[in-house]
Design an enzyme around this catalytic site. Structure first.
Site, short mmCIF file in Angstrom:
data_model
loop_
_atom_site.label_atom_id
_atom_site.label_comp_id
_atom_site.label_asym_id
_atom_site.label_seq_id
_atom_site.Cartn_x
_atom_site.Cartn_y
_atom_site.Cartn_z
N LYS A 79 -10.25 2.17 -5.29
CA LYS A 79 -9.13 1.35 -4.83
C LYS A 79 -8.44 0.79 -6.06
O LYS A 79 -8.93 -0.12 -6.71
CB LYS A 79 -9.58 0.21 -3.91
CG LYS A 79 -8.42 -0.50 -3.25
CD LYS A 79 -8.87 -1.59 -2.31
CE LYS A 79 -7.71 -2.09 -1.47
NZ LYS A 79 -6.54 -2.49 -2.29
N LYS B 179 -11.72 -0.49 3.39
CA LYS B 179 -11.71 -0.92 1.99
C LYS B 179 -12.89 -1.86 1.73
O LYS B 179 -13.27 -2.67 2.59
CB LYS B 179 -10.39 -1.61 1.64
CG LYS B 179 -10.07 -2.83 2.46
CD LYS B 179 -8.67 -3.36 2.13
CE LYS B 179 -8.31 -4.54 3.03
NZ LYS B 179 -6.94 -5.01 2.79
N ARG C 243 1.39 0.12 -4.67
CA ARG C 243 1.48 1.25 -3.75
C ARG C 243 2.87 1.89 -3.85
O ARG C 243 3.89 1.20 -3.84
CB ARG C 243 1.23 0.76 -2.32
CG ARG C 243 1.14 1.86 -1.24
CD ARG C 243 -0.24 2.42 -1.17
NE ARG C 243 -0.39 3.36 -0.07
CZ ARG C 243 -0.97 3.05 1.10
NH1 ARG C 243 -1.41 1.82 1.33
NH2 ARG C 243 -1.11 3.98 2.05
N ARG D 259 -3.44 -0.24 10.53
CA ARG D 259 -4.74 -0.39 9.87
C ARG D 259 -5.75 0.40 10.68
O ARG D 259 -6.40 -0.11 11.57
CB ARG D 259 -5.12 -1.86 9.78
CG ARG D 259 -4.26 -2.64 8.81
CD ARG D 259 -4.85 -3.99 8.47
NE ARG D 259 -3.97 -4.72 7.55
CZ ARG D 259 -3.96 -4.58 6.23
NH1 ARG D 259 -4.80 -3.74 5.67
NH2 ARG D 259 -3.14 -5.28 5.48
N GLU E 297 -0.47 5.25 -5.88
CA GLU E 297 -0.20 4.00 -6.57
C GLU E 297 0.30 4.31 -7.97
O GLU E 297 0.07 5.39 -8.51
CB GLU E 297 -1.47 3.14 -6.66
CG GLU E 297 -2.03 2.74 -5.32
CD GLU E 297 -2.52 1.29 -5.27
OE1 GLU E 297 -2.38 0.58 -6.28
OE2 GLU E 297 -3.02 0.90 -4.21
N PHE F 159 -3.24 9.82 -3.81
CA PHE F 159 -4.45 10.01 -3.02
C PHE F 159 -4.20 10.66 -1.67
O PHE F 159 -5.13 10.91 -0.92
CB PHE F 159 -5.20 8.68 -2.83
CG PHE F 159 -4.35 7.53 -2.35
CD1 PHE F 159 -3.89 7.47 -1.05
CD2 PHE F 159 -4.05 6.50 -3.23
CE1 PHE F 159 -3.12 6.39 -0.62
CE2 PHE F 159 -3.28 5.42 -2.81
CZ PHE F 159 -2.82 5.36 -1.49
#
Length: 520
Positions: A214, A387, A219, A381, A263, A303
């Site tokens: 992470k 996460k 982002r 979500r 990101e 990703f």
């Protein structure tokens, strides 16, 4: 539609805890907007009901509401009039802008009844707490328009705004939702992750999965169509001109069309993440982009892959999307990833724990664990992404508190937090109103009132006696506060009346959380 209708519905929604009842109330209101003419109001109405302004920030702070305005005797304001007034306020620029915005806001509030004023103040201040955020608003819109909620959610994620989907659905019916599809060049709402307490918990919940670093960056979503490249943030703001290195990286990939999720991050010579505030400062800089690029180059790290050369990949399982990503994007531009095909294997669990520890050691926030069989559910979500981040806590002292607004009116809300200094005094580190329940708000208002030593218009300054346990995600440099540091994403966990202020954490302890590159 009158603003009074929205204010009344918002109040009714806030008064019920049942999600089904909230949905029904909102659906009834939205149902009045069916038809090609009426539906033109839908983008504003549904956005208000979701607790936001279509204009975003309009340059009005809470100080603009310090002086009460005599309310109107009867409701006359329409939604269109309010939207036009707020648009005009947002457009005010130049010398005297603050006074002009305040004058225009006062004029708007004078035309509103007391319930309408309360609704407007909460809406402008981001304090609409009726439980009618996007998820409930989407379900209500689906019910009002005779569509399946899943259809509406997908249209919203691909169309970018709840308002645009509302106008299409209420104006033209469910068939209009087919117009919303993934289009290269038009950003989609990104997929988000739920939280797990540990990697072990995430492995147990997801089954076969991958563990991604992470990243402690910003982002981005990158769209490429031939030589044309567009870069957007998580909130869909376009920042292409600020990130020439991202544009160059996207153009170098072996495909004609791409939509990438990832990101952008600042890295040191060893590939370790630099402090988040350096990345954020660089991304936020609009001046001298070439000079900023040379002094602090950023690296895109991808990703996920949502589309390639005319193929939409959203519904493909994670494993297949990742395989396509690996085929097109070189390893240095892909997130570090650990496959865990059998989470029950003790060796695999140890490897996942070690991978997480290494990510943290490299300066990243933690990891995201992703189910291998899940599609990309943008804008939500999803339970298929979890996460895992370390949660830090500090015991700090309350130095002051500000009066709340909206539903928190009349209660002390925003806390000023301090840490102990060597001489026994306290240095302010920042503020937070996060994590406060209604019960805690009531208790702290009474307790802080007892400790008050000064009562400025904005709140109270108190004797530094009350200790509060604060959770936070990290510490960063700040010139706003005397200790030179502030907390990232601070939120209240609980009050520690069992601890004296002399047992609170010190500034030195706080500064120890600074990343090694910038600590003294």
């Amino acid at each position: 539609m009158l603003l009074a209708d929205l204010a009344r519905t918002s109040q009714e929604v806030a008064a019920t805890s049942a999600r089904s009842r909230k949905t029904a109330l909102l659906a009834e209101l939205l149902g009045r907007l069916r038809g090609a003419t009426e539906s033109t109001e839908a983008p504003v109405v549904v956005t208000y009901l979701a607790g936001r302004l279509p204009q975003g920030r309009i340059g009005v702070g809470w100080t603009s509401f310090a002086q009460p305005v005599q309310p109107a005797g009867r409701p006359t304001l329409t939604v269109r009039q309010v939207d036009a007034a707020l648009t005009a306020i947002a457009a005010v620029r130049g010398p005297g802008a603050q006074a002009e915005r305040r004058a225009r806001l006062t004029e708007l509030l004078a035309a509103a009844t007391a319930p309408e004023q309360e609704f407007l103040i909460r809406l402008i201040g981001g304090e609409v707490r009726q439980g009618a955020l996007d998820a409930v608003a989407v379900d209500a819109l689906a019910a009002a328009g005779g569509a399946e909620p899943a259809q509406v959610r997908r249209a919203v994620m691909l169309g970018g705004t709840l308002g645009a989907v509302a106008e299409a659905l209420l104006g033209h019916g469910p068939d209009a939702l087919a117009e919303f599809r993934l289009t290269v060049g038009r950003p989609v709402l990104p997929m988000l992750a739920h939280t797990a307490k540990s990697v072990e918990e995430a492995l147990d919940r997801l089954g076969p999965c991958v563990v991604d670093e992470k990243l402690d960056g910003i982002r981005i979503q990158v769209h490429r169509d031939g030589p044309e490249v567009h870069v957007h943030t998580r909130t869909l703001e376009e920042i292409t001109d600020r990130l020439p290195e991202v544009v160059a990286a996207a153009r170098a990939l072996p495909a004609r069309q791409l939509v990438l999720d990832g990101e952008v991050i600042a890295l040191d010579a060893d590939g370790r993440a630099l402090p988040f505030q350096q990345t954020a400062g660089r991304v936020g800089s609009r001046l001298d982009v070439p000079g900023a690029t040379e002094s602090l180059p950023l690296t895109p790290v991808f990703f996920d892959l949502l589309a390639v050369d005319g193929r939409e990949l959203l519904d493909l399982p994670t494993a297949e999307r990742h395989a396509e990503l690996a085929r097109l994007v070189p390893e240095p531009l892909r997130v570090r990833r650990l496959p865990v095909p059998d989470p029950a294997d003790p060796a695999a669990r140890r490897a996942a724990a070690a991978f997480t520890a290494e990510a943290l050691a490299r300066g990243q926030e933690g990891v995201v664990v992703k189910a291998l069989d899940a599609g990309y559910t943008a804008g939500r979500r999803g339970a298929s992404w979890l996460k895992v981040k370390p949660v830090h806590t500090l015991d700090l002292v309350v130095l002051a508190a500000e009066w709340g607004h909206g539903r928190r009116s009349g209660r002390l809300s925003n806390l000023h937090l301090g840490a102990r200094q060597p001489d026994g005094s306290f240095a302010m580190l920042g503020k937070t109103f996060k994590g406060l329940t209604d019960a805690l708000l009531g208790w702290q208002t009474e307790r802080l009132d007892e400790l008050a030593v000064e009562r400025p218009a904005w709140g109270v300054r108190v004797r530094p006696e009350l200790v509060v346990e604060i959770a936070f995600d990290g510490v960063q440099r700040s010139t706003r506060y005397p200790a030179g540091v502030t907390l990232r994403f601070a939120r209240v966990l609980r009050y520690r009346e069992d601890k004296p202020a002399t047992a609170a954490d010190t500034v030195e302890t706080v500064r120890a959380f600074l990343p090694a590159e910038i600590s003294d």
